[in-house]
Design a protein around this motif. Structure first.
Motif, PDB file in Angstrom:
ATOM      1  N   GLN A  65       0.830  -1.196   0.000  1.00  0.00           N
ATOM      2  CA  GLN A  65       0.000   0.000   0.000  1.00  0.00           C
ATOM      3  C   GLN A  65       0.871   1.256   0.000  1.00  0.00           C
ATOM      4  N   PHE A  66       1.955   1.218   0.778  1.00  0.00           N
ATOM      5  CA  PHE A  66       2.880   2.347   0.844  1.00  0.00           C
ATOM      6  C   PHE A  66       3.468   2.650  -0.531  1.00  0.00           C
ATOM      7  N   MET A  67       3.899   1.622  -1.256  1.00  0.00           N
ATOM      8  CA  MET A  67       4.482   1.832  -2.574  1.00  0.00           C
ATOM      9  C   MET A  67       3.432   2.306  -3.568  1.00  0.00           C
ATOM     10  N   ALA A  68       2.205   1.827  -3.424  1.00  0.00           N
ATOM     11  CA  ALA A  68       1.136   2.283  -4.317  1.00  0.00           C
ATOM     12  C   ALA A  68       0.895   3.785  -4.155  1.00  0.00           C
ATOM     13  N   VAL A  69       0.946   4.256  -2.913  1.00  0.00           N
ATOM     14  CA  VAL A  69       0.771   5.681  -2.644  1.00  0.00           C
ATOM     15  C   VAL A  69       1.923   6.480  -3.241  1.00  0.00           C
ATOM     16  N   LEU A  70       3.163   6.002  -3.052  1.00  0.00           N
ATOM     17  CA  LEU A  70       4.316   6.707  -3.602  1.00  0.00           C
ATOM     18  C   LEU A  70       4.276   6.752  -5.128  1.00  0.00           C
ATOM     19  N   LEU A  71       3.858   5.675  -5.752  1.00  0.00           N
ATOM     20  CA  LEU A  71       3.770   5.655  -7.215  1.00  0.00           C
ATOM     21  C   LEU A  71       2.700   6.623  -7.716  1.00  0.00           C
ATOM     22  N   ASP A  72       1.636   6.782  -6.932  1.00  0.00           N
ATOM     23  CA  ASP A  72       0.598   7.753  -7.293  1.00  0.00           C
ATOM     24  C   ASP A  72       1.172   9.164  -7.244  1.00  0.00           C
ATOM     25  N   ALA A  73       1.911   9.478  -6.174  1.00  0.00           N
ATOM     26  CA  ALA A  73       2.547  10.794  -6.061  1.00  0.00           C
ATOM     27  C   ALA A  73       3.531  11.014  -7.207  1.00  0.00           C
ATOM     28  N   ALA A  74       4.320   9.975  -7.530  1.00  0.00           N
ATOM     29  CA  ALA A  74       5.302  10.085  -8.612  1.00  0.00           C
ATOM     30  C   ALA A  74       4.611  10.299  -9.951  1.00  0.00           C
ATOM     31  N   ARG A  75       3.529   9.580 -10.190  1.00  0.00           N
ATOM     32  CA  ARG A  75       2.791   9.712 -11.458  1.00  0.00           C
ATOM     33  C   ARG A  75       2.280  11.134 -11.644  1.00  0.00           C
ATOM     34  N   LEU A  76       1.835  11.743 -10.537  1.00  0.00           N
ATOM     35  CA  LEU A  76       1.339  13.113 -10.599  1.00  0.00           C
ATOM     36  C   LEU A  76       2.469  14.139 -10.630  1.00  0.00           C
ATOM     37  N   GLY A  77       3.692  13.688 -10.322  1.00  0.00           N
ATOM     38  CA  GLY A  77       4.819  14.604 -10.282  1.00  0.00           C
ATOM     39  C   GLY A  77       4.809  15.497  -9.059  1.00  0.00           C
ATOM     40  N   LEU A  78       4.298  14.974  -7.930  1.00  0.00           N
ATOM     41  CA  LEU A  78       4.188  15.757  -6.700  1.00  0.00           C
ATOM     42  C   LEU A  78       5.147  15.230  -5.643  1.00  0.00           C
ATOM     43  N   GLU A  79       5.554  16.110  -4.736  1.00  0.00           N
ATOM     44  CA  GLU A  79       6.493  15.756  -3.684  1.00  0.00           C
ATOM     45  C   GLU A  79       5.754  15.167  -2.486  1.00  0.00           C
ATOM     46  N   PRO A  80       6.015  13.907  -2.127  1.00  0.00           N
ATOM     47  CA  PRO A  80       5.336  13.303  -0.976  1.00  0.00           C
ATOM     48  C   PRO A  80       5.810  13.926   0.334  1.00  0.00           C
ATOM     49  N   GLY A  81       4.897  13.987   1.301  1.00  0.00           N
ATOM     50  CA  GLY A  81       5.247  14.524   2.606  1.00  0.00           C
ATOM     51  C   GLY A  81       5.303  16.027   2.651  1.00  0.00           C
ATOM     52  N   THR A  82       4.731  16.700   1.649  1.00  0.00           N
ATOM     53  CA  THR A  82       4.676  18.158   1.603  1.00  0.00           C
ATOM     54  C   THR A  82       3.231  18.595   1.425  1.00  0.00           C
ATOM     55  N   GLU A  83       3.012  19.915   1.292  1.00  0.00           N
ATOM     56  CA  GLU A  83       1.661  20.408   1.057  1.00  0.00           C
ATOM     57  C   GLU A  83       1.207  20.154  -0.374  1.00  0.00           C
ATOM     58  N   GLN A  84       2.096  19.559  -1.183  1.00  0.00           N
ATOM     59  CA  GLN A  84       1.665  19.065  -2.486  1.00  0.00           C
ATOM     60  C   GLN A  84       0.966  17.719  -2.339  1.00  0.00           C
ATOM     61  N   TYR A  85       1.510  16.869  -1.470  1.00  0.00           N
ATOM     62  CA  TYR A  85       0.988  15.499  -1.350  1.00  0.00           C
ATOM     63  C   TYR A  85       1.315  14.971   0.039  1.00  0.00           C
ATOM     64  N   TYR A  86       0.303  14.899   0.902  1.00  0.00           N
ATOM     65  CA  TYR A  86       0.488  14.414   2.272  1.00  0.00           C
ATOM     66  C   TYR A  86       0.601  12.889   2.290  1.00  0.00           C
ATOM     67  N   LEU A  87       1.470  12.378   3.156  1.00  0.00           N
ATOM     68  CA  LEU A  87       1.513  10.947   3.471  1.00  0.00           C
ATOM     69  C   LEU A  87       0.918  10.792   4.870  1.00  0.00           C
ATOM     70  N   VAL A  88      -0.227  10.121   4.959  1.00  0.00           N
ATOM     71  CA  VAL A  88      -0.981  10.079   6.211  1.00  0.00           C
ATOM     72  C   VAL A  88      -1.147   8.644   6.696  1.00  0.00           C
ATOM     73  N   PRO A  89      -0.735   8.329   7.930  1.00  0.00           N
ATOM     74  CA  PRO A  89      -1.043   7.007   8.511  1.00  0.00           C
ATOM     75  C   PRO A  89      -2.539   6.946   8.842  1.00  0.00           C
ATOM     76  N   ARG A  90      -3.229   5.970   8.283  1.00  0.00           N
ATOM     77  CA  ARG A  90      -4.682   5.878   8.479  1.00  0.00           C
ATOM     78  C   ARG A  90      -5.057   4.486   8.961  1.00  0.00           C
ATOM     79  N   TRP A  91      -5.939   4.454   9.941  1.00  0.00           N
ATOM     80  CA  TRP A  91      -6.405   3.174  10.470  1.00  0.00           C
ATOM     81  C   TRP A  91      -7.356   2.534   9.479  1.00  0.00           C
ATOM     82  N   ASN A  92      -7.102   1.271   9.164  1.00  0.00           N
ATOM     83  CA  ASN A  92      -7.963   0.509   8.264  1.00  0.00           C
ATOM     84  C   ASN A  92      -8.714  -0.523   9.089  1.00  0.00           C
ATOM     85  N   ASN A  93     -10.019  -0.327   9.243  1.00  0.00           N
ATOM     86  CA  ASN A  93     -10.828  -1.225  10.079  1.00  0.00           C
ATOM     87  C   ASN A  93     -10.813  -2.658   9.560  1.00  0.00           C
TER      88      ASN A  93
END
Length: 271
Positions: A65-93
């Motif tokens: 899941q982590f790599m899928a998120v990073l690839l999405d950010a890369a595809r959009l050309g956005l910087e992860p972990g910034t106000e361009q693209y947040y990386l958020v830990p989210r609880w999955n029920n």
């Protein structure tokens, strides 16, 4: 194996190492203008993991899941972990643990609008109680927003608005959202109530993001827009080109029936 060796093994096999291992995949999906910065992009992402234990734990829980998120950010050309693209830990029920999810920030939404090439400027601003704000659709081309920059306290967040000025000088649709609109947007976020959610840690930025995202319905955000414009111009130019005068028969005659002609079709691509 001692404690130090264990730590090294965990580090080398952890999410940070996974990012480095998939560098080529990340570069492959990036827009061309970002590919020369892929090394810095990877190192920045690894630095985020070192600084944020909750993010690291979420990435360890579900590396895929982590790599899928990073690839999405890369595809959009956005910087992860910034106000361009947040990386958020989210609880999955369903999974019973936290995982990393990606949230486009307002700077990311604006970046995509600029990259499409249709706008000359994008304005996204929040309005506080003590600001002066006027906008009447149909009467006003753009909002009037006056701020007392000397004010110690501008009050509470009241509104947020966004619009774009197009390359031809026209003004896009003006998006204006109030607290009710923002509350509905928050309600759609599974993590809005969590202490680590950007809705809690960077409230103003999330208001801006919501307005910018709403504006994307009215403003192109894809580079395909540029290609479509170029194709349209090429079609118009072709239609307006003067007809080619007929050539003498001696010049237009083709090869003899028994002659074999070797060649290839070349299709011009409009970038």
């Amino acid at each position: 194996m001692n404690a130090i060796s264990n730590a090294i093994a965990t580090r080398d096999n952890g999410p940070g190492a996974l990012v480095a291992q998939h560098r080529e995949d990340i570069e492959l999906v990036m827009p061309s203008h970002m590919q020369k910065r892929v090394g810095a992009w990877v190192r920045t992402t690894q630095g985020l993991l070192r600084r944020d234990e909750k993010l690291l734990k979420a990435a360890q829980n579900d590396p895929g899941q982590f790599m899928a998120v990073l690839l999405d950010a890369a595809r959009l050309g956005l910087e992860p972990g910034t106000e361009q693209y947040y990386l958020v830990p989210r609880w999955n029920n369903k999974k019973g643990y936290t995982e990393v999810t990606g949230v486009r920030g307002y700077q990311g939404e604006i970046e995509l609008m600029y990259r499409a090439g249709a706008v000359s400027s994008v304005i996204v601003e929040v309005v506080y109680d003590n600001d002066r704000f006027e906008y009447r659709p149909g009467r006003d081309k753009r909002p009037l927003h006056e701020i007392d920059w000397d004010a110690v306290d501008r009050g509470e967040l009241r509104l947020v608005y966004a619009y774009a000025v197009m390359k031809d000088g026209a003004t896009s649709k003006v998006v204006v959202l109030n607290k009710g609109h923002i509350a509905k947007a928050m309600a759609k976020s599974d993590s809005a109530g969590q202490s680590w959610s950007p809705w809690k840690t960077d409230t103003e930025a999330m208001w801006l993001k919501t307005a910018a995202h709403r504006l994307t319905k009215w403003v192109p955000t894809s580079a395909e827009y540029i290609r479509e414009q170029l194709r349209a111009r090429a079609d118009v130019a072709a239609e307006q080109a003067p007809p080619t005068a007929a050539l003498p028969q001696a010049l237009t005659a083709g090869p003899d029936e028994d002659e074999v002609v070797e060649g290839e079709f070349v299709e011009d691509e409009v970038a």
